[in-house]
Structures are given as structure tokens and as C-alpha cells.
Design a protein around this motif. Structure first.
Motif, PDB file in Angstrom:
ATOM      1  N   LEU A  38       0.911  -1.339  -0.038  1.00  0.00           N
ATOM      2  CA  LEU A  38      -0.123  -0.038  -0.008  1.00  0.00           C
ATOM      3  C   LEU A  38       0.802   1.253  -0.089  1.00  0.00           C
ATOM      4  N   ALA A  39       0.786   2.164  -1.036  1.00  0.00           N
ATOM      5  CA  ALA A  39       1.514   3.234  -1.287  1.00  0.00           C
ATOM      6  C   ALA A  39       0.941   4.656  -1.984  1.00  0.00           C
ATOM      7  N   HIS A  40       1.260   5.597  -1.589  1.00  0.00           N
ATOM      8  CA  HIS A  40       0.579   6.628  -2.621  1.00  0.00           C
ATOM      9  C   HIS A  40       1.185   6.765  -4.041  1.00  0.00           C
ATOM     10  N   LEU A  41       0.345   7.262  -4.926  1.00  0.00           N
ATOM     11  CA  LEU A  41       0.802   7.253  -6.183  1.00  0.00           C
ATOM     12  C   LEU A  41       0.700   8.744  -6.710  1.00  0.00           C
ATOM     13  N   ASP A  42       1.665   8.991  -7.665  1.00  0.00           N
ATOM     14  CA  ASP A  42       1.633  10.356  -8.040  1.00  0.00           C
ATOM     15  C   ASP A  42       1.579  10.224  -9.778  1.00  0.00           C
ATOM     16  N   GLY A  43       1.544  11.013 -10.682  1.00  0.00           N
ATOM     17  CA  GLY A  43       1.429  11.085 -12.055  1.00  0.00           C
ATOM     18  C   GLY A  43       2.674  10.971 -12.670  1.00  0.00           C
ATOM     19  N   PHE A  58       4.499  -8.462  -6.386  1.00  0.00           N
ATOM     20  CA  PHE A  58       3.679  -7.792  -5.579  1.00  0.00           C
ATOM     21  C   PHE A  58       2.338  -7.489  -5.849  1.00  0.00           C
ATOM     22  N   GLU A  59       1.249  -7.539  -5.117  1.00  0.00           N
ATOM     23  CA  GLU A  59       0.242  -6.866  -5.266  1.00  0.00           C
ATOM     24  C   GLU A  59       0.213  -5.413  -4.900  1.00  0.00           C
ATOM     25  N   VAL A  60      -0.335  -4.504  -5.912  1.00  0.00           N
ATOM     26  CA  VAL A  60      -0.032  -2.952  -5.319  1.00  0.00           C
ATOM     27  C   VAL A  60      -1.388  -2.646  -5.184  1.00  0.00           C
ATOM     28  N   VAL A  61      -1.408  -1.818  -4.082  1.00  0.00           N
ATOM     29  CA  VAL A  61      -2.746  -0.827  -3.816  1.00  0.00           C
ATOM     30  C   VAL A  61      -2.250   0.765  -3.709  1.00  0.00           C
ATOM     31  N   CYS A  62      -2.897   1.275  -4.311  1.00  0.00           N
ATOM     32  CA  CYS A  62      -2.352   2.772  -4.290  1.00  0.00           C
ATOM     33  C   CYS A  62      -3.458   3.722  -3.826  1.00  0.00           C
ATOM     34  N   VAL A  63      -2.971   4.825  -3.115  1.00  0.00           N
ATOM     35  CA  VAL A  63      -3.923   5.920  -3.061  1.00  0.00           C
ATOM     36  C   VAL A  63      -3.404   7.147  -3.453  1.00  0.00           C
ATOM     37  N   PRO A  64      -4.250   7.932  -4.174  1.00  0.00           N
ATOM     38  CA  PRO A  64      -3.554   9.286  -4.701  1.00  0.00           C
ATOM     39  C   PRO A  64      -3.190  10.073  -3.699  1.00  0.00           C
ATOM     40  N   ARG A  65      -1.893  10.783  -3.792  1.00  0.00           N
ATOM     41  CA  ARG A  65      -1.403  11.607  -2.688  1.00  0.00           C
ATOM     42  C   ARG A  65      -1.913  13.042  -2.784  1.00  0.00           C
ATOM     43  N   LYS A  66      -2.405  13.571  -1.530  1.00  0.00           N
ATOM     44  CA  LYS A  66      -2.708  15.056  -1.669  1.00  0.00           C
ATOM     45  C   LYS A  66      -1.744  15.530  -0.628  1.00  0.00           C
TER      46      LYS A  66
END
Length: 413
Positions: A38-43, A58-66
């Protein structure tokens, strides 16, 4: 095991030392265990990293970074109240409710055997995964860097902020490490420090390492009298090291060897450092392959003053067969000896003197290269270190189960 990893960003082989360490330690284990990252994702580079992580297993789960402090005004408005918050500023500014919600969702819908926190600051999220064994893989004793920053900076405002942040971080680390089941540090020096300062024994050592084979794929092509420094230039410990070297050490070297040049290899150098560039000082910024400019160096200098943990940049130089001149702090945590695998100097005058001596002594450089490469071959290849993480996971689960049984037996009585 079914592992949930909590980290700020996905690791990348072309990123920071922390990132390289994380990938090298976990990638072999992703083939044996189910690891959800689980990590943040940027563009920018992150989509490529997602593919690389998935290819590694790995299984990747991303959360947008604010970004909470996207502008100087937002930063000021955020830092002022943070001064009165229980958490350190560096912890508070990385906290995200969206990230916390995703942790709770994953814990609710999956059956994890262990939670791995890959950055001390993300220990703040541990409370959202209560009821699971928790292991933290630390990369520094974080408060120590701030303690050294306070000693190094002449700015009274920065000094006061550093004292404030260091005090809060020390309390945060002590409380967090004491609450979780098990954690690792990167050196025996760090283990002794946390045992002394925090009174904790739920700690093991998982040292830093280096992927040796890739450095043999391209030949060394040293440019005469070229000094190199390698590090992510968006990190303040590297910024301080470069500024210190350029302003206080390099002029002393140029007095004796005016043809000497200095190349700084690393992403995102700030404008304050780029202003120091001239015909003798060059910043590469992000490069596609650090081996190329690194292997153009005659000597790698590591003038760190405020670091903690242990330095991958030194191990990389050893693997690349480049002699290293460092401060004592720069070489901290590594099993290398002054005068054998490395040369140490702690004042500008001594650093400059020993640097000139090395540039003028090819045989001396050769003996350092031979000893440094022998050291990493025998002790610091990642393949030797990765199994220690798996052992730490087993110990974490064992400690968690022992603690739970103790609580259950106590409640029954």
C-alpha cells in the motif's frame, strides 16, 4: 505469509537509498509470500513502478497523494499549528485520512498475518491495523539526524525548530517502537542506541547492502581528479553534505589541485545548490543509470554531517570499485576500517588534505578499492541479507502470539 506493507511511495531501483533497500529486501520474498504493498501514487514515475512491482510478484494498492503543504503559504499555515501537536511535524505532514481508510478497508476484507511498516513516520498508521502482528523496518534512528542538524546549522530559527522536531521525534520513536511487536535497525550502532535511549530489546539488525553484479557490467572510466558524490538531492542530509563540501572543503582542495572537479549525482537538487554550479562543480540531476557518472569518479567523497543509519552510497562505491573518503558520521554503521577499506576525515582541513593525497596516490586508491570490494562481497550482498527479514517476520508473529496468550491468561484469572 500474507503481508500488508505500509509505505509512502512504491520503491524504485532508480530512486533513493531507502527505496533501493526496500525493493532489494522484499522482492525475493514476494516470490514466497503474498505481499500487498500500500503506497501513494503520483502522476510521474509511479505508474512504471506499479508495473515493476507487479512483475516482481507484489500486489499493489495505491492511494492518490494529496500534498498538505503544496505552497509556501499552506506550509506555513500547516507548520504553525503542528508546533503544538503531539506528533512531530514530519509525521503530521505525511498523514492522510484516505490512506488510513484504505488500511482499515484492507484489514477488514483480507486475512493478513502481519503488517510491515516500511518507514518510521508511517508508524502513525499502526493503530488502524490493531489486532495484527506489526513489524517496522526502520532506515534511521530519525531523531538522531535532527540532533545533528541542530549542531550543524548556524541559523538560530532552524536550530530551535530542529530542537523541537528532534524532541518530538525521539518521543514518537520511543513510544511507537515500544508498542509494536518487533522492529529492525540497519546497524549495531543503531541497535545499541535504541537500547540505551529507549530501553527496548524488541529489536534486530537488518543491515544495508548492495547488488554487486550490476556494477561489473560496465567498466570503470575514471576522469582524472574527478570527485563524485551520489545521493538523492531532495533529502536535506545530502543537501547539507554538498553545501558543506562546496563551501568549506572544495576551495582548500582547489588551492593544491586546481584541476579537480566535483560531480553531484542525484535527483532534484534545490535551486540554492544549483546556484553553486560552475565549470568545476556539476549537478547531474536524475540520471538513467547512476553507474555511468559514478564510475567516472576517481574518488567518492561522503562529507555527511547529520545522517543516521548506514550509507548505501558507500557500499555502492565499494561495489563499483571506487575509493571512498568520508566523515566518521558518513561511514557510521558499516563494518569498514579507516585506512583499510575507507579513509576518514572530520574537519575541512583534514578532509581536503586526505583528498589531495588520495588523488595523488593511485596505488593507495587501488588498495582501498580491493579491500572495499572484498568487504561487500563477503558481508553486504543483498542475497545474504534478505533472509534476515523473513526471520524477523517469524519472530514478530511469535512475539505477538506470546503477548496475546499472556493477555488472555491474565484476563481469565
Amino acid at each position: 505469509m500474507n503481508i500488508l506493507v505500509l509505505d509512502e511511495w512504491l520503491p524504485s531501483m532508480e530512486n533513493s537509498g531507502k527505496s533501493i533497500r526496500t525493493f532489494q529486501l522484499l522482492a525475493p520474498l514476494a516470490k514466497k509470500h503474498r505481499i500487498t504493498y500500500l503506497a501513494h501514487l503520483d502522476g510521474s514515475t509511479q505508474p512504471e513502478n506499479v508495473r515493476k512491482m507487479e512483475d516482481a510478484g507484489f500486489e499493489v494498492v495505491c492511494v492518490p497523494r494529496k500534498m498538505p503543504y503544496a505552497t509556501p503559504t499552506a506550509m506555513l499555515l500547516g507548520i504553525v499549528p503542528a508546533l503544538f501537536d503531539a506528533y512531530p511535524i514530519s509525521v503530521r505532514r505525511h498523514f492522510s485520512l484516505d490512506y488510513a481508510a484504505k488500511i482499515m478497508e484492507l484489514v477488514r476484507t483480507r486475512s493478513f498475518d502481519l503488517v510491515l511498516v516500511e518507514w518510521t513516520h508511517y508508524g502513525v498508521y499502526g493503530k488502524f491495523a490493531q489486532g495484527l502482528p506489526q513489524f517496522a523496518c526502520t532506515h534511521n534512528v530519525e531523531y538522531l539526524s535532527w540532533t545533528r542538524f541542530v549542531k550543524a546549522t548556524p541559523n538560530p530559527i532552524k536550530k530551535l525548530l530542529g530542537i523541537h522536531e528532534g524532541y518530538k521525534l525521539k518521543n514518537f520513536e520511543k513510544n511507537y517502537y515500544g508498542e509494536i511487536d518487533y522492529f529492525s535497525v540497519v546497524s549495531e550502532d543503531d541497535r545499541r542506541l535504541v537500547q540505551k535511549e529507549f530501553g527496548l530489546d524488541n529489536v534486530c539488525v537488518v543491515p544495508n547492502g548492495v547488488a554487486i553484479a550490476p556494477y561489473d557490467e560496465i567498466p570503470n572510466a575514471p576522469v582524472p581528479d574527478r570527485l563524485v558524490y551520489c545521493g538523492s538531492m531532495d533529502a536535506f542530509i545530502n543537501q547539507d553534505a554538498v553545501a558543506y563540501f562546496v563551501k568549506e572543503i572544495f576551495p582548500l582542495i582547489l588551492k593544491r589541485k586546481p584541476n579537480t572537479t566535483f560531480t553531484i549525482i542525484g535527483r532534484d537538487p534545490p535551486e540554492s545548490l544549483l546556484k553553486l554550479a560552475n565549470e568545476k562543480i556539476r549537478f547531474t540531476g536524475r540520471v538513467p543509470d547512476i553507474r555511468v557518472p559514478l564510475k567516472e569518479g576517481t574518488v567518492e567523497v561522503v562529507p555527511l554531517r547529520i545522517a543516521g543509519g548506514s550509507r548505501l552510497k558507500i557500499l555502492e562505491a565499494f561495489a563499483a570499485k571506487i575509493p571512498v573518503l568520508s566523515t566518521t558520521i558518513g561511514a557510521e554503521g558499516l563494518d569498514c576500517r579507516d585506512g583499510n577499506e575507507i579513509v576518514l576525515a572530520d574537519t575541512p582541513e583534514d578532509f581536503a588534505k586526505k583528498c589531495v593525497e588520495l588523488l595523488d596516490a593511485p596505488d593507495r586508491r587501488g588498495s582501498l578499492v580491493e579491500a572495499g570490494r572484498k568487504l561487500v562481497d563477503e558481508q553486504y550482498d543483498w542475497s545474504r541479507i534478505s533472509p534476515l527479514v523473513e526471520q524477523a517476520w517469524d519472530e514478530t508473529v511469535s512475539r505477538f502470539q506470546t503477548k496475546r496468550k499472556s493477555i488472555e491468561s491474565g484476563s481469565e484469572s
